[in-house]
Design a protein around this motif. Structure first.
Motif, mmCIF file in Angstrom:
data_model
loop_
_atom_site.group_PDB
_atom_site.id
_atom_site.type_symbol
_atom_site.label_atom_id
_atom_site.label_comp_id
_atom_site.label_asym_id
_atom_site.label_seq_id
_atom_site.Cartn_x
_atom_site.Cartn_y
_atom_site.Cartn_z
ATOM 1 N N ASN A 1 -67.707 -11.070 26.813
ATOM 2 C CA ASN A 1 -67.948 -11.138 28.256
ATOM 3 C C ASN A 1 -67.543 -9.846 28.965
ATOM 4 N N LEU A 2 -66.403 -9.283 28.578
ATOM 5 C CA LEU A 2 -65.978 -8.019 29.166
ATOM 6 C C LEU A 2 -66.942 -6.896 28.773
ATOM 7 N N ALA A 3 -67.385 -6.909 27.535
ATOM 8 C CA ALA A 3 -68.347 -5.903 27.090
ATOM 9 C C ALA A 3 -69.646 -6.000 27.886
ATOM 10 N N GLU A 4 -70.084 -7.218 28.166
ATOM 11 C CA GLU A 4 -71.302 -7.396 28.956
ATOM 12 C C GLU A 4 -71.122 -6.879 30.380
ATOM 13 N N LEU A 5 -69.946 -7.082 30.942
ATOM 14 C CA LEU A 5 -69.659 -6.536 32.263
ATOM 15 C C LEU A 5 -69.751 -5.014 32.224
ATOM 16 N N TYR A 6 -69.111 -4.417 31.232
ATOM 17 C CA TYR A 6 -69.163 -2.961 31.111
ATOM 18 C C TYR A 6 -70.596 -2.475 30.904
ATOM 19 N N THR B 1 -73.379 -3.842 31.953
ATOM 20 C CA THR B 1 -74.132 -3.912 33.211
ATOM 21 C C THR B 1 -73.681 -2.842 34.201
ATOM 22 N N GLN B 2 -72.460 -2.356 34.032
ATOM 23 C CA GLN B 2 -71.948 -1.278 34.884
ATOM 24 C C GLN B 2 -72.316 0.098 34.333
ATOM 25 N N GLY B 3 -72.986 0.122 33.188
ATOM 26 C CA GLY B 3 -73.349 1.395 32.574
ATOM 27 C C GLY B 3 -72.211 2.052 31.810
ATOM 28 N N LYS B 4 -71.126 1.327 31.578
ATOM 29 C CA LYS B 4 -69.977 1.853 30.831
ATOM 30 C C LYS B 4 -70.153 1.542 29.339
ATOM 31 N N TYR B 5 -71.150 2.181 28.760
ATOM 32 C CA TYR B 5 -71.530 1.872 27.387
ATOM 33 C C TYR B 5 -70.437 2.186 26.379
ATOM 34 N N ASP B 6 -69.718 3.284 26.591
ATOM 35 C CA ASP B 6 -68.651 3.657 25.656
ATOM 36 C C ASP B 6 -67.505 2.652 25.680
ATOM 37 N N ASP B 7 -67.288 1.996 26.818
ATOM 38 C CA ASP B 7 -66.265 0.958 26.908
ATOM 39 C C ASP B 7 -66.765 -0.359 26.322
ATOM 40 N N GLU C 1 -69.087 -0.867 23.817
ATOM 41 C CA GLU C 1 -69.373 -0.919 22.383
ATOM 42 C C GLU C 1 -68.214 -1.433 21.535
ATOM 43 N N PRO C 2 -66.987 -0.902 21.673
ATOM 44 C CA PRO C 2 -65.913 -1.412 20.798
ATOM 45 C C PRO C 2 -65.610 -2.896 21.042
ATOM 46 N N LEU C 3 -65.795 -3.355 22.265
ATOM 47 C CA LEU C 3 -65.562 -4.776 22.551
ATOM 48 C C LEU C 3 -66.641 -5.645 21.913
ATOM 49 N N HIS C 4 -67.872 -5.193 21.979
ATOM 50 C CA HIS C 4 -68.948 -5.928 21.293
ATOM 51 C C HIS C 4 -68.698 -5.970 19.788
ATOM 52 N N LEU C 5 -68.280 -4.850 19.238
ATOM 53 C CA LEU C 5 -68.019 -4.807 17.798
ATOM 54 C C LEU C 5 -66.876 -5.748 17.407
ATOM 55 N N LYS C 6 -65.824 -5.803 18.233
ATOM 56 C CA LYS C 6 -64.731 -6.743 17.976
ATOM 57 C C LYS C 6 -65.225 -8.175 18.017
ATOM 58 N N ALA C 7 -66.041 -8.490 19.017
ATOM 59 C CA ALA C 7 -66.563 -9.855 19.150
ATOM 60 C C ALA C 7 -67.384 -10.238 17.918
ATOM 61 N N VAL C 8 -68.271 -9.356 17.496
ATOM 62 C CA VAL C 8 -69.080 -9.621 16.304
ATOM 63 C C VAL C 8 -68.183 -9.846 15.098
#
Length: 154
Positions: free
Chosen positions: A18-23, A25-31, A33-40
């Motif tokens: 959820n935090l990764a999705e927020l980032y 949508t804000q265009g904070k792609y570098d922030d 990616e690591p959260l998405h990878l952790k979730a996966v």
């Protein structure tokens, strides 16, 4: 949550996602990616391989890679999400329509019009069934399908 849950708890993965999705949508792609990878990673360790949360996580990471132009990284993730959703959701579920449309868009950008066309068609058909022919999402999916049909004729 990190202090109160074990590191492999699926609820923690949901928070990361959820935090990764927020980032994203804000265009904070570098922030994001690591959260998405952790979730996966957490979902892969803690949930069955056919769990819809895992599919959502694959789809969201694929969407991020798509936005970053990492199309070769996005494609297998979209395919995994679709495979899980085709097994675990009704065939007319909106998540399938979204993944079909996004993967088709990726193929379209790569010039793979023959691969994109049937996916755009599936997305359009699902959305028309669920939302009606005049809904903006349905009309957008129909437009995508028509565009790729015309591009194939050129």
């Amino acid at each position: 949550r990190e202090q109160s849950l074990p590191p492999s708890h699926p609820d923690l993965a949901t928070n990361y996602n959820n935090l990764a999705e927020l980032y994203r949508t804000q265009g904070k792609y570098d922030d994001a990616e690591p959260l998405h990878l952790k979730a996966v990673q957490i979902y892969e360790q803690s949930l069955p391989p056919s769990h819809p949360h895992l599919a959502t996580s694959y789809h969201n990471l694929a969407a991020l890679y798509y936005l970053q132009g990492k199309l070769d990284d996005a494609e297998p993730l979209y395919l995994k999400a679709i495979q899980i959703w085709e097994q675990s959701l009704p065939p007319s579920h909106h998540s399938l329509a979204t993944s079909y449309n996004n993967l088709a868009g990726l193929y379209y950008l790569q010039g793979k019009y023959d691969d994109a066309e049937p996916l755009f068609l599936k997305a359009w058909q699902i959305l028309e069934e669920k939302l009606g022919a005049e809904h903006p999402h349905t009309l957008a999916a129909k437009g995508n399908y028509e565009i790729v049909q015309q591009r194939r004729k050129q």
